[in-house]
Write a protein that holds these residues in place. Structure first.
Motif, PDB file in Angstrom:
ATOM      1  N   GLU A 124       0.921  -1.188   0.013  1.00 16.04           N
ATOM      2  CA  GLU A 124       0.117  -0.022   0.096  1.00 16.04           C
ATOM      3  C   GLU A 124       0.875   1.340   0.172  1.00 16.04           C
ATOM      4  N   ALA A 125       2.030   1.106   0.681  1.00 19.43           N
ATOM      5  CA  ALA A 125       2.780   2.260   0.752  1.00 19.43           C
ATOM      6  C   ALA A 125       3.609   2.622  -0.463  1.00 19.43           C
ATOM      7  N   GLU A 126       3.654   1.625  -1.265  1.00 21.48           N
ATOM      8  CA  GLU A 126       4.440   1.820  -2.513  1.00 21.48           C
ATOM      9  C   GLU A 126       3.438   2.138  -3.608  1.00 21.48           C
ATOM     10  N   GLU A 140     -10.327   1.384   5.449  1.00 20.17           N
ATOM     11  CA  GLU A 140      -9.330   1.557   6.492  1.00 20.17           C
ATOM     12  C   GLU A 140      -8.701   2.811   6.446  1.00 20.17           C
ATOM     13  N   LEU A 141      -8.232   3.324   5.129  1.00 20.32           N
ATOM     14  CA  LEU A 141      -7.477   4.554   5.012  1.00 20.32           C
ATOM     15  C   LEU A 141      -8.527   5.759   5.295  1.00 20.32           C
ATOM     16  N   LEU A 142      -9.806   5.533   5.258  1.00 16.32           N
ATOM     17  CA  LEU A 142     -10.629   6.546   5.267  1.00 16.32           C
ATOM     18  C   LEU A 142     -11.212   6.735   6.851  1.00 16.32           C
ATOM     19  N   GLN A 143     -10.863   5.893   7.640  1.00 15.27           N
ATOM     20  CA  GLN A 143     -11.772   5.811   8.766  1.00 15.27           C
ATOM     21  C   GLN A 143     -11.160   6.887  10.021  1.00 15.27           C
ATOM     22  N   THR A 144     -11.982   7.397  10.805  1.00 19.88           N
ATOM     23  CA  THR A 144     -11.584   8.229  11.886  1.00 19.88           C
ATOM     24  C   THR A 144     -11.181   7.456  12.940  1.00 19.88           C
ATOM     25  N   ARG A 174      -1.263   5.473   8.828  1.00 26.83           N
ATOM     26  CA  ARG A 174      -1.281   5.107   7.424  1.00 26.83           C
ATOM     27  C   ARG A 174      -2.103   6.331   6.906  1.00 26.83           C
ATOM     28  N   ARG A 175      -2.974   6.889   7.375  1.00 20.69           N
ATOM     29  CA  ARG A 175      -3.667   8.034   6.712  1.00 20.69           C
ATOM     30  C   ARG A 175      -2.657   9.375   6.066  1.00 20.69           C
ATOM     31  N   SER A 176      -1.521   9.157   6.822  1.00 23.19           N
ATOM     32  CA  SER A 176      -0.363  10.113   5.979  1.00 23.19           C
ATOM     33  C   SER A 176      -0.114   9.904   4.557  1.00 23.19           C
ATOM     34  N   ASN A 182       3.625  12.673  -3.850  1.00 20.88           N
ATOM     35  CA  ASN A 182       3.586  11.538  -4.622  1.00 20.88           C
ATOM     36  C   ASN A 182       2.788  10.463  -3.849  1.00 20.88           C
ATOM     37  N   GLY A 183       1.994  10.527  -2.871  1.00 19.79           N
ATOM     38  CA  GLY A 183       1.062   9.537  -2.168  1.00 19.79           C
ATOM     39  C   GLY A 183       0.365   8.728  -3.303  1.00 19.79           C
ATOM     40  N   PRO A 184      -0.143   7.610  -3.037  1.00 22.50           N
ATOM     41  CA  PRO A 184      -1.284   6.917  -3.857  1.00 22.50           C
ATOM     42  C   PRO A 184      -2.528   7.947  -4.189  1.00 22.50           C
ATOM     43  N   ARG A 185      -3.021   7.853  -5.197  1.00 20.19           N
ATOM     44  CA  ARG A 185      -4.354   8.206  -5.450  1.00 20.19           C
ATOM     45  C   ARG A 185      -5.511   7.093  -4.800  1.00 20.19           C
ATOM     46  N   ILE A 186      -6.295   7.519  -4.221  1.00 18.54           N
ATOM     47  CA  ILE A 186      -7.237   6.758  -3.419  1.00 18.54           C
ATOM     48  C   ILE A 186      -8.699   6.886  -4.356  1.00 18.54           C
TER      49      ILE A 186
END
Length: 309
Positions: A124-126, A140-144, A174-176, A182-186
């Motif tokens: 996920e990080a790459e 998970e990436l969008l959770q509070t 992970r939300r960073s 250059n982070g991933p598009r979600i």
């Protein structure tokens, strides 16, 4: 325990090495049996290498490059991938060890995470693009933080407080990725059930719904909701995440967290099927604006429910 659970999933680099060797053999128009005769490498070993289940030794890789007629640039790429194939440094991108509290609480491994889940965190990080479909809860990436805590407690009722705390910490860090240069598009698609289920109670869920509205306005994040009115749809079979990577040589990857363990799919046929499935789900979902309107409606309903309590 199955072999899938016992064997650590391949790293991105090992998967790249396997893909390169498969491509070179195909270009050389050789079967594994023919390669085995020419190199003395066992057919089973060749199969495991090409499936990213084993890292070839240097002499094996050299023999394969000779038989395939690899060019200088290809040799350099293969040797670099082979050298770094077992580097699992990205498996724990959010801290190398559990906190002292987690260790004291008796959490097994890294906050009790499976090796497969740790591997997923590295992938996920790459990633260049994260396409997440969820039928029952928010990705998970969008959770509070409070929503994540409620989900983890609900799904892992036997987990101690220290393990829950550690899992929440990792999920929040992970939300960073959402704001990283250059982070991933979600790209997230949720069934309306994930929005309407009051995880943690009305107040927690309202906070989560409001967060989805805000984050959905970010340029690198897309949030779509499949409304109840859409009826039956192809995503009802279960949730999954599809990843692609900045380097075109890295095969796309599908990950699913199931009761039987982490499932990774990376064949071209499988990843294409899931990418097509995700696009079909996006087509069934409301567009960006209507999805935001549904989420805002959910917020209003949850405010009313919260005021009653």
């Amino acid at each position: 325990m199955s072999d899938r659970q016992r064997t650590p999933p391949p790293t991105v680099r090992l998967r790249r090495l396997a893909a390169l060797l498969r491509r070179l053999r195909a270009e050389a128009e050789l079967t594994r049996e023919q390669v085995a005769v020419r190199t003395g490498v066992n057919v089973v070993t060749l199969y495991r290498i090409e499936k990213a289940r084993a890292r070839p030794q240097q002499r094996t890789l050299t023999a394969l490059m000779e038989v395939y007629g690899a060019g200088e640039a290809q040799r350099a790429d293969l040797m670099a991938a082979q050298r770094l194939a077992d580097d699992r440094s990205r498996l724990r991108p959010y801290g190398a060890e559990p906190s002292g509290a987690a260790r004291a609480g008796g959490a097994t491994g890294f906050a009790g995470f499976s090796e497969g889940y740790l591997a997923y965190l590295g992938f996920e990080a790459e990633a260049r693009t994260v396409r997440a479909y969820e039928s029952m809860c928010v990705p998970e990436l969008l959770q509070t933080e409070r929503y994540a805590r409620a989900v983890i407690r609900g799904m892992l009722p036997d987990a101690g407080r220290a393990e829950v705390d550690e899992r929440v910490r990792v999920r929040m860090e992970r939300r960073s990725l959402l704001t990283r240069a250059n982070g991933p598009r979600i790209r997230a698609v949720l069934d309306e059930a994930a929005v309407r289920r009051a995880v943690g109670g009305p107040e927690v869920m309202r906070e989560q719904a409001e967060h989805l509205v805000r984050i959905g306005r970010e340029p690198g994040v897309g949030v779509r909701v499949i409304p109840f009115g859409a009826g039956a749809h192809a995503g009802m079979a279960g949730s999954f995440v599809h990843l692609d990577f900045p380097d075109a040589r890295d095969a796309e990857l599908v990950w699913a967290d199931t009761p039987a363990g982490d499932v990774f799919l990376d064949s071209e046929e499988e990843t294409l099927r899931y990418r097509s499935l995700f696009e079909r789900l996006r087509a069934v979902a409301l567009d960006r604006d209507d999805s935001a309107a549904l989420l805002e409606s959910a917020c209003r309903s949850l405010r009313s429910a919260d005021s009653v309590h």
